[in-house]
Write a protein that holds these residues in place. Structure first.
Motif, PDB file in Angstrom:
ATOM      1  N   THR A 151      13.400  23.653  12.395  1.00 21.84           N
ATOM      2  CA  THR A 151      13.539  23.741  10.946  1.00 21.84           C
ATOM      3  C   THR A 151      12.539  24.731  10.365  1.00 21.84           C
ATOM      4  OG1 THR A 151      11.998  21.895  10.606  1.00 21.84           O
ATOM      5  CG2 THR A 151      14.356  21.365  10.757  1.00 21.84           C
ATOM      6  N   LEU A 152      12.889  25.261   9.213  1.00 22.84           N
ATOM      7  CA  LEU A 152      11.995  26.113   8.429  1.00 22.84           C
ATOM      8  C   LEU A 152      11.655  25.386   7.142  1.00 22.84           C
ATOM      9  CD1 LEU A 152      13.732  29.602   8.791  1.00 22.84           C
ATOM     10  CD2 LEU A 152      11.575  28.905   9.835  1.00 22.84           C
ATOM     11  N   ASP A 153      10.397  25.444   6.737  1.00 27.62           N
ATOM     12  CA  ASP A 153      10.014  24.773   5.499  1.00 27.62           C
ATOM     13  C   ASP A 153      10.588  25.517   4.302  1.00 27.62           C
ATOM     14  OD1 ASP A 153       7.450  26.342   4.083  1.00 27.62           O
ATOM     15  OD2 ASP A 153       7.795  26.814   6.193  1.00 27.62           O
ATOM     16  N   ALA A 154      10.598  24.861   3.161  1.00 25.16           N
ATOM     17  CA  ALA A 154      11.243  25.402   1.971  1.00 25.16           C
ATOM     18  C   ALA A 154      10.645  26.731   1.533  1.00 25.16           C
ATOM     19  CB  ALA A 154      11.150  24.387   0.833  1.00 25.16           C
ATOM     20  N   ALA A 155       9.316  26.870   1.618  1.00 28.22           N
ATOM     21  CA  ALA A 155       8.671  28.108   1.168  1.00 28.22           C
ATOM     22  C   ALA A 155       9.060  29.295   2.047  1.00 28.22           C
ATOM     23  CB  ALA A 155       7.155  27.933   1.156  1.00 28.22           C
ATOM     24  N   THR A 156       9.136  29.068   3.357  1.00 26.07           N
ATOM     25  CA  THR A 156       9.521  30.150   4.269  1.00 26.07           C
ATOM     26  C   THR A 156      10.959  30.577   4.012  1.00 26.07           C
ATOM     27  OG1 THR A 156       8.016  29.280   5.954  1.00 26.07           O
ATOM     28  CG2 THR A 156       9.686  30.853   6.678  1.00 26.07           C
ATOM     29  N   ARG A 157      11.844  29.599   3.860  1.00 25.02           N
ATOM     30  CA  ARG A 157      13.248  29.919   3.554  1.00 25.02           C
ATOM     31  C   ARG A 157      13.360  30.681   2.238  1.00 25.02           C
ATOM     32  NH1 ARG A 157      17.544  27.894   6.126  1.00 25.02           N
ATOM     33  NH2 ARG A 157      17.162  26.503   7.891  1.00 25.02           N
ATOM     34  N   ARG A 158      12.624  30.231   1.246  1.00 24.41           N
ATOM     35  CA  ARG A 158      12.673  30.888  -0.072  1.00 24.41           C
ATOM     36  C   ARG A 158      12.252  32.346   0.031  1.00 24.41           C
ATOM     37  NH1 ARG A 158       8.040  28.746  -2.858  1.00 24.41           N
ATOM     38  NH2 ARG A 158       7.041  30.492  -1.756  1.00 24.41           N
ATOM     39  N   ALA A 200      14.498  35.678  -0.431  1.00 24.29           N
ATOM     40  CA  ALA A 200      14.144  36.627  -1.484  1.00 24.29           C
ATOM     41  C   ALA A 200      14.223  38.062  -0.969  1.00 24.29           C
ATOM     42  CB  ALA A 200      12.740  36.326  -2.012  1.00 24.29           C
ATOM     43  N   VAL A 201      13.761  38.275   0.271  1.00 23.23           N
ATOM     44  CA  VAL A 201      13.869  39.602   0.876  1.00 23.23           C
ATOM     45  C   VAL A 201      15.338  39.985   1.035  1.00 23.23           C
ATOM     46  CG1 VAL A 201      13.490  40.938   2.976  1.00 23.23           C
ATOM     47  CG2 VAL A 201      11.662  39.497   2.084  1.00 23.23           C
ATOM     48  N   ILE A 202      16.118  39.069   1.572  1.00 24.64           N
ATOM     49  CA  ILE A 202      17.536  39.358   1.806  1.00 24.64           C
ATOM     50  C   ILE A 202      18.259  39.654   0.497  1.00 24.64           C
ATOM     51  CG2 ILE A 202      19.705  38.375   2.646  1.00 24.64           C
ATOM     52  CD1 ILE A 202      17.993  36.767   4.676  1.00 24.64           C
ATOM     53  N   SER A 203      17.909  38.926  -0.564  1.00 24.94           N
ATOM     54  CA  SER A 203      18.584  39.121  -1.854  1.00 24.94           C
ATOM     55  C   SER A 203      18.296  40.494  -2.449  1.00 24.94           C
ATOM     56  CB  SER A 203      18.172  38.023  -2.839  1.00 24.94           C
ATOM     57  OG  SER A 203      16.802  38.153  -3.202  1.00 24.94           O
ATOM     58  N   ARG A 204      17.175  41.094  -2.053  1.00 21.27           N
ATOM     59  CA  ARG A 204      16.855  42.436  -2.547  1.00 21.27           C
ATOM     60  C   ARG A 204      17.674  43.519  -1.852  1.00 21.27           C
ATOM     61  NH1 ARG A 204      11.372  40.454  -2.270  1.00 21.27           N
ATOM     62  NH2 ARG A 204      10.936  41.731  -0.418  1.00 21.27           N
ATOM     63  N   HIS A 205      18.437  43.130  -0.850  1.00 20.23           N
ATOM     64  CA  HIS A 205      19.266  44.079  -0.093  1.00 20.23           C
ATOM     65  C   HIS A 205      20.702  43.573  -0.052  1.00 20.23           C
ATOM     66  CE1 HIS A 205      15.681  46.223   1.482  1.00 20.23           C
ATOM     67  NE2 HIS A 205      15.126  45.031   1.426  1.00 20.23           N
ATOM     68  N   PRO A 206      21.391  43.596  -1.196  1.00 25.82           N
ATOM     69  CA  PRO A 206      22.743  43.022  -1.258  1.00 25.82           C
ATOM     70  C   PRO A 206      23.773  43.743  -0.397  1.00 25.82           C
ATOM     71  CG  PRO A 206      22.231  44.253  -3.259  1.00 25.82           C
ATOM     72  CD  PRO A 206      20.956  44.145  -2.492  1.00 25.82           C
ATOM     73  N   ASP A 207      23.481  44.976  -0.001  1.00 28.27           N
ATOM     74  CA  ASP A 207      24.436  45.723   0.823  1.00 28.27           C
ATOM     75  C   ASP A 207      24.287  45.417   2.310  1.00 28.27           C
ATOM     76  OD1 ASP A 207      25.459  46.967  -1.433  1.00 28.27           O
ATOM     77  OD2 ASP A 207      24.053  48.646  -1.303  1.00 28.27           O
ATOM     78  N   GLU A 208      23.240  44.674   2.676  1.00 28.95           N
ATOM     79  CA  GLU A 208      23.020  44.318   4.073  1.00 28.95           C
ATOM     80  C   GLU A 208      23.366  42.848   4.290  1.00 28.95           C
ATOM     81  OE1 GLU A 208      21.703  48.063   3.899  1.00 28.95           O
ATOM     82  OE2 GLU A 208      20.641  46.594   2.698  1.00 28.95           O
ATOM     83  N   GLN A 209      23.800  42.537   5.510  1.00 34.22           N
ATOM     84  CA  GLN A 209      24.054  41.149   5.899  1.00 34.22           C
ATOM     85  C   GLN A 209      23.089  40.787   7.021  1.00 34.22           C
ATOM     86  OE1 GLN A 209      28.215  40.219   6.632  1.00 34.22           O
ATOM     87  NE2 GLN A 209      28.856  41.839   5.224  1.00 34.22           N
ATOM     88  N   VAL A 210      22.368  39.700   6.851  1.00 37.52           N
ATOM     89  CA  VAL A 210      21.299  39.330   7.774  1.00 37.52           C
ATOM     90  C   VAL A 210      21.566  37.971   8.395  1.00 37.52           C
ATOM     91  CG1 VAL A 210      18.837  38.788   7.983  1.00 37.52           C
ATOM     92  CG2 VAL A 210      19.584  40.673   6.504  1.00 37.52           C
ATOM     93  N   LEU A 247      11.273  41.432   6.745  1.00 34.16           N
ATOM     94  CA  LEU A 247      11.451  40.065   7.223  1.00 34.16           C
ATOM     95  C   LEU A 247      10.277  39.639   8.099  1.00 34.16           C
ATOM     96  CD1 LEU A 247      15.249  40.299   8.124  1.00 34.16           C
ATOM     97  CD2 LEU A 247      14.262  38.989   6.230  1.00 34.16           C
ATOM     98  N   ALA A 248       9.799  40.561   8.929  1.00 31.62           N
ATOM     99  CA  ALA A 248       8.671  40.246   9.808  1.00 31.62           C
ATOM    100  C   ALA A 248       7.397  39.983   9.000  1.00 31.62           C
ATOM    101  CB  ALA A 248       8.442  41.389  10.794  1.00 31.62           C
ATOM    102  N   GLU A 249       7.228  40.690   7.898  1.00 33.31           N
ATOM    103  CA  GLU A 249       6.060  40.452   7.045  1.00 33.31           C
ATOM    104  C   GLU A 249       6.060  39.027   6.501  1.00 33.31           C
ATOM    105  OE1 GLU A 249       5.917  43.367   3.987  1.00 33.31           O
ATOM    106  OE2 GLU A 249       5.612  45.062   5.363  1.00 33.31           O
ATOM    107  N   VAL A 250       7.237  38.555   6.107  1.00 33.38           N
ATOM    108  CA  VAL A 250       7.339  37.180   5.612  1.00 33.38           C
ATOM    109  C   VAL A 250       7.037  36.193   6.734  1.00 33.38           C
ATOM    110  CG1 VAL A 250       8.905  35.426   4.686  1.00 33.38           C
ATOM    111  CG2 VAL A 250       8.973  37.762   3.795  1.00 33.38           C
ATOM    112  N   LEU A 251       7.577  36.447   7.908  1.00 29.69           N
ATOM    113  CA  LEU A 251       7.310  35.558   9.042  1.00 29.69           C
ATOM    114  C   LEU A 251       5.825  35.508   9.367  1.00 29.69           C
ATOM    115  CD1 LEU A 251      10.293  36.550  11.364  1.00 29.69           C
ATOM    116  CD2 LEU A 251      10.053  34.429  10.053  1.00 29.69           C
TER     117      LEU A 251
END
Length: 299
Positions: A53-60, A64-74, A276-280
């Motif tokens: 599992t991932l905690d809520a803050a990590t998922r958020r 947030a990173v993914i939402s900034r790139h609407p043309d990409e699918q992750v 994504l790696a920066e968030v991780l």
């Protein structure tokens, strides 16, 4: 970051891998591929371990990173090293071409099949540190017929915990290797990496994965002490960049991480992988980490 810094994880993982891993085989769940279990891929009757599992803050923060790139699918998956439960996944877990990430199980299969004379070491080094396609093709051809090569790589996948993926043995796209066209989900990759680094012969691949060339060190490869292998290429549905790797978690634990990014170019895909790696890295202490443990029996 220097290549020397990335080497820091290699002795840790390699030493643990030599001891083996106590993780139990798991049922990978429903399959949409037509793979028949290989002789080494017998399913266990023991209950499946819990999903990571991932905690809520990590998922958020990841979303947030993914939402900034609407043309990409992750699709991103994480699992504790040494664990055998289902990985935690963010995004749509599509079965997309493995590209050069398949070189990790291929290199291990080739090493197992080769005489104990170091005859494949140079090609393993090139295939994993520089993603050399010619070297990888020689490793594949050295396994025998396409059917034998397919079985050998699938056996390695099963040993690592992925009993669902079917390795492609015939070229489906002109100009590309058959094995690179293997459809591999990020979740299955993470399950494989989490178990594979604990195999007795894991150092064969973990050592060069800790020494990838600088231009290969995007995403998780930018983090200190990481092990990584990337891959990228075009598909009918867009460009696909993907990566599998291991990063430091908390208190000496390690985390298997895989990501698949459907994008428009390598440059855009690798840049998103960096974010994504920066968030991780920021949430490293909250990720589902684990370690290889001494096995109670020989493999």
């Amino acid at each position: 970051m220097s290549r020397g810094a990335r080497r820091a994880l290699v002795p840790v993982v390699a030493a643990l891998a030599l001891a083996g891993c106590t993780a139990s085989p798991v049922d990978p769940g429903p399959t949409t591929t037509s793979a028949s279990p290989s002789p080494t891929a017998t399913r266990s009757a023991t209950p499946a371990p819990e999903r990571a599992t991932l905690d809520a803050a990590t998922r958020r923060d990841l979303r947030a990173v993914i939402s900034r790139h609407p043309d990409e699918q992750v699709s991103l998956a994480v699992a504790p090293v040494g664990g055998s439960g289902a990985p935690a996944v963010i995004g749509r877990d599509e079965a997309l071409p493995a590209w050069s990430t398949i070189k990790v199980p291929l290199a291990l299969a080739a090493t197992r099949a080769a005489p104990d004379d170091g005859s494949v070491e140079a090609d393993v080094e090139l295939a994993l540190t520089a993603s050399d396609n010619d070297a990888a093709l020689r490793l594949w051809q050295g396994l025998g017929s396409p059917s034998r090569a397919q079985r050998a790589v699938e056996d390695v996948l099963a040993d690592g915990g992925d009993r669902r993926t079917t390795v492609q043995r015939r070229s489906t796209v002109a100009g590309f290797s058959p094995f690179g066209q293997t459809r591999w989900r990020a979740s299955d990759q993470a399950r494989f990496v989490a178990g594979a680094v604990c195999l007795p012969d894991a150092e064969t691949v973990t050592d060069p994965m800790g020494r990838v060339l600088d231009w290969q060190a995007w995403g998780v490869g930018r983090l200190d002490g990481s092990l990584v292998k990337g891959g990228w290429g075009p598909t009918d549905d867009g460009y696909v960049a993907r990566q599998l790797g291991v990063m430091r978690g908390a208190k000496g634990e390690h985390v298997a991480v895989t990501m698949t990014i459907r994008t428009s170019s390598y440059e855009r895909g690798s840049a998103l992988g960096d974010e994504l790696a920066e968030v991780l890295e920021e949430h490293a202490g909250d990720l589902p980490g684990g370690r290889c443990e001494k096995a109670s029996h020989s493999r």
